[in-house]
Scaffold this motif. Sequence first.
Motif, PDB file in Angstrom:
ATOM      1  N   PRO A  88       9.484  17.133  54.942  1.00  0.00           N
ATOM      2  CA  PRO A  88      10.788  16.882  55.307  1.00  0.00           C
ATOM      3  C   PRO A  88      11.513  15.837  54.443  1.00  0.00           C
ATOM      4  N   GLN A  89      10.655  14.914  53.664  1.00  0.00           N
ATOM      5  CA  GLN A  89      11.801  14.288  52.547  1.00  0.00           C
ATOM      6  C   GLN A  89      12.626  14.835  51.591  1.00  0.00           C
ATOM      7  N   GLN A  90      12.224  16.514  51.462  1.00  0.00           N
ATOM      8  CA  GLN A  90      12.850  17.037  50.552  1.00  0.00           C
ATOM      9  C   GLN A  90      14.602  17.564  51.157  1.00  0.00           C
ATOM     10  N   THR A  91      14.017  18.221  51.973  1.00  0.00           N
ATOM     11  CA  THR A  91      14.921  18.892  52.787  1.00  0.00           C
ATOM     12  C   THR A  91      15.207  18.388  54.373  1.00  0.00           C
ATOM     13  N   PRO A  92      16.724  17.779  54.038  1.00  0.00           N
ATOM     14  CA  PRO A  92      16.799  16.649  55.957  1.00  0.00           C
ATOM     15  C   PRO A  92      16.902  17.962  56.654  1.00  0.00           C
ATOM     16  N   LEU A  93      16.617  17.660  58.402  1.00  0.00           N
ATOM     17  CA  LEU A  93      16.661  18.717  59.360  1.00  0.00           C
ATOM     18  C   LEU A  93      18.038  18.612  59.769  1.00  0.00           C
ATOM     19  N   SER A  94      19.605  18.210  59.575  1.00  0.00           N
ATOM     20  CA  SER A  94      21.186  18.580  59.209  1.00  0.00           C
ATOM     21  C   SER A  94      20.913  20.191  58.923  1.00  0.00           C
ATOM     22  N   THR A  95      20.337  20.135  57.289  1.00  0.00           N
ATOM     23  CA  THR A  95      21.367  21.335  56.686  1.00  0.00           C
ATOM     24  C   THR A  95      20.707  22.636  57.306  1.00  0.00           C
ATOM     25  N   PRO A  96      18.891  23.225  57.774  1.00  0.00           N
ATOM     26  CA  PRO A  96      18.804  24.365  58.495  1.00  0.00           C
ATOM     27  C   PRO A  96      19.872  24.463  60.257  1.00  0.00           C
ATOM     28  N   ILE A  97      20.290  23.343  60.437  1.00  0.00           N
ATOM     29  CA  ILE A  97      21.153  23.257  61.960  1.00  0.00           C
ATOM     30  C   ILE A  97      22.433  23.530  61.408  1.00  0.00           C
ATOM     31  N   VAL A  98      23.151  22.615  60.778  1.00  0.00           N
ATOM     32  CA  VAL A  98      23.834  23.684  60.181  1.00  0.00           C
ATOM     33  C   VAL A  98      24.661  24.163  59.448  1.00  0.00           C
ATOM     34  N   MET A  99      23.752  24.976  58.860  1.00  0.00           N
ATOM     35  CA  MET A  99      23.462  26.224  58.859  1.00  0.00           C
ATOM     36  C   MET A  99      23.237  27.464  59.814  1.00  0.00           C
ATOM     37  N   LEU A 100      22.567  27.269  60.658  1.00  0.00           N
ATOM     38  CA  LEU A 100      22.481  27.675  61.899  1.00  0.00           C
ATOM     39  C   LEU A 100      23.943  27.836  62.781  1.00  0.00           C
ATOM     40  N   ALA A 101      24.338  26.623  62.895  1.00  0.00           N
ATOM     41  CA  ALA A 101      25.968  26.706  63.431  1.00  0.00           C
ATOM     42  C   ALA A 101      26.943  27.524  62.963  1.00  0.00           C
ATOM     43  N   VAL A 102      26.705  27.390  61.575  1.00  0.00           N
ATOM     44  CA  VAL A 102      28.099  28.036  61.191  1.00  0.00           C
ATOM     45  C   VAL A 102      27.849  29.685  61.254  1.00  0.00           C
ATOM     46  N   ALA A 103      26.034  29.580  61.618  1.00  0.00           N
ATOM     47  CA  ALA A 103      25.583  31.434  61.543  1.00  0.00           C
ATOM     48  C   ALA A 103      26.610  31.975  62.713  1.00  0.00           C
ATOM     49  N   ALA A 104      26.011  30.805  63.130  1.00  0.00           N
ATOM     50  CA  ALA A 104      26.584  31.463  64.884  1.00  0.00           C
ATOM     51  C   ALA A 104      28.098  31.733  64.981  1.00  0.00           C
ATOM     52  N   GLY A 105      28.737  30.519  64.871  1.00  0.00           N
ATOM     53  CA  GLY A 105      30.161  30.867  64.670  1.00  0.00           C
ATOM     54  C   GLY A 105      30.531  32.196  63.650  1.00  0.00           C
ATOM     55  N   LEU A 106      30.137  32.157  62.991  1.00  0.00           N
ATOM     56  CA  LEU A 106      30.596  33.789  61.657  1.00  0.00           C
ATOM     57  C   LEU A 106      30.281  35.010  63.312  1.00  0.00           C
ATOM     58  N   LEU A 107      28.920  35.039  63.310  1.00  0.00           N
ATOM     59  CA  LEU A 107      28.773  36.109  64.418  1.00  0.00           C
ATOM     60  C   LEU A 107      29.998  36.306  65.433  1.00  0.00           C
ATOM     61  N   TYR A 108      30.114  35.122  66.193  1.00  0.00           N
ATOM     62  CA  TYR A 108      30.906  35.058  67.088  1.00  0.00           C
ATOM     63  C   TYR A 108      33.047  35.476  66.521  1.00  0.00           C
ATOM     64  N   LEU A 109      32.925  35.741  65.687  1.00  0.00           N
ATOM     65  CA  LEU A 109      34.264  35.330  65.553  1.00  0.00           C
ATOM     66  C   LEU A 109      34.392  36.795  65.372  1.00  0.00           C
ATOM     67  N   PRO A 110      34.457  38.166  64.537  1.00  0.00           N
ATOM     68  CA  PRO A 110      35.329  39.202  65.745  1.00  0.00           C
ATOM     69  C   PRO A 110      35.285  39.415  66.802  1.00  0.00           C
ATOM     70  N   SER A 111      34.693  38.715  67.640  1.00  0.00           N
ATOM     71  CA  SER A 111      35.209  39.050  69.288  1.00  0.00           C
ATOM     72  C   SER A 111      35.922  37.800  69.780  1.00  0.00           C
ATOM     73  N   LEU A 112      36.302  36.641  68.736  1.00  0.00           N
ATOM     74  CA  LEU A 112      36.889  35.745  68.708  1.00  0.00           C
ATOM     75  C   LEU A 112      38.505  36.891  68.682  1.00  0.00           C
ATOM     76  N   MET A 113      38.878  37.264  67.655  1.00  0.00           N
ATOM     77  CA  MET A 113      40.113  37.676  67.184  1.00  0.00           C
ATOM     78  C   MET A 113      40.683  38.428  68.973  1.00  0.00           C
ATOM     79  N   SER A 114      39.715  39.594  68.969  1.00  0.00           N
ATOM     80  CA  SER A 114      40.635  39.489  70.864  1.00  0.00           C
ATOM     81  C   SER A 114      40.993  39.041  71.028  1.00  0.00           C
ATOM     82  N   THR A 115      40.653  37.876  71.560  1.00  0.00           N
ATOM     83  CA  THR A 115      40.513  37.439  72.550  1.00  0.00           C
ATOM     84  C   THR A 115      41.200  35.948  72.303  1.00  0.00           C
ATOM     85  N   ALA A 116      41.536  35.494  71.033  1.00  0.00           N
ATOM     86  CA  ALA A 116      43.507  34.933  70.104  1.00  0.00           C
ATOM     87  C   ALA A 116      44.103  36.248  70.502  1.00  0.00           C
ATOM     88  N   GLY A 117      44.039  36.848  70.692  1.00  0.00           N
ATOM     89  CA  GLY A 117      45.747  38.028  70.524  1.00  0.00           C
ATOM     90  C   GLY A 117      46.440  37.998  72.161  1.00  0.00           C
TER      91      GLY A 117
END
Length: 139
Positions: A88-117
Amino acid sequence: MIKLNKSMKSKLGLALGVAAGMAVLFVPELAFAQTAPAGDAKSIGDVAMNASKSINGVQVMIQGACYMAGVALAGGSMFKFKAHKDNPQQTPLSTPIVMLAVAAGLLYLPSLMSTAGQSLWGGAQKSDKVSYDYSTYTS
């Protein structure tokens, strides 16, 4: 990263220049505009239609890149969670949480394109086909 000295840079530039020259020599269509045969003239509307057809490929490429990057980031976040558990001293917990949030956003983005249109232009938008009808314009 490899650092190149001046002589290496000049040799590399010369090699790339020769390669470009050979490409133009053997494939002249890359360098010169060709005239259309008689009766096959292109209008500005035809050029715009061809450009709009190529937009479909760009959209599909962006959607594929979003899915691939989202899956890669989700997998990377799992490895970061494991690294945090191990040390835990080497890798803070915020790093994987932020990576997971960005991954969820990227996976949701293609379906968001038609809704935004639909939100921006109204009506039912088809995100898989972009087309324009130039026959309604009169001069």
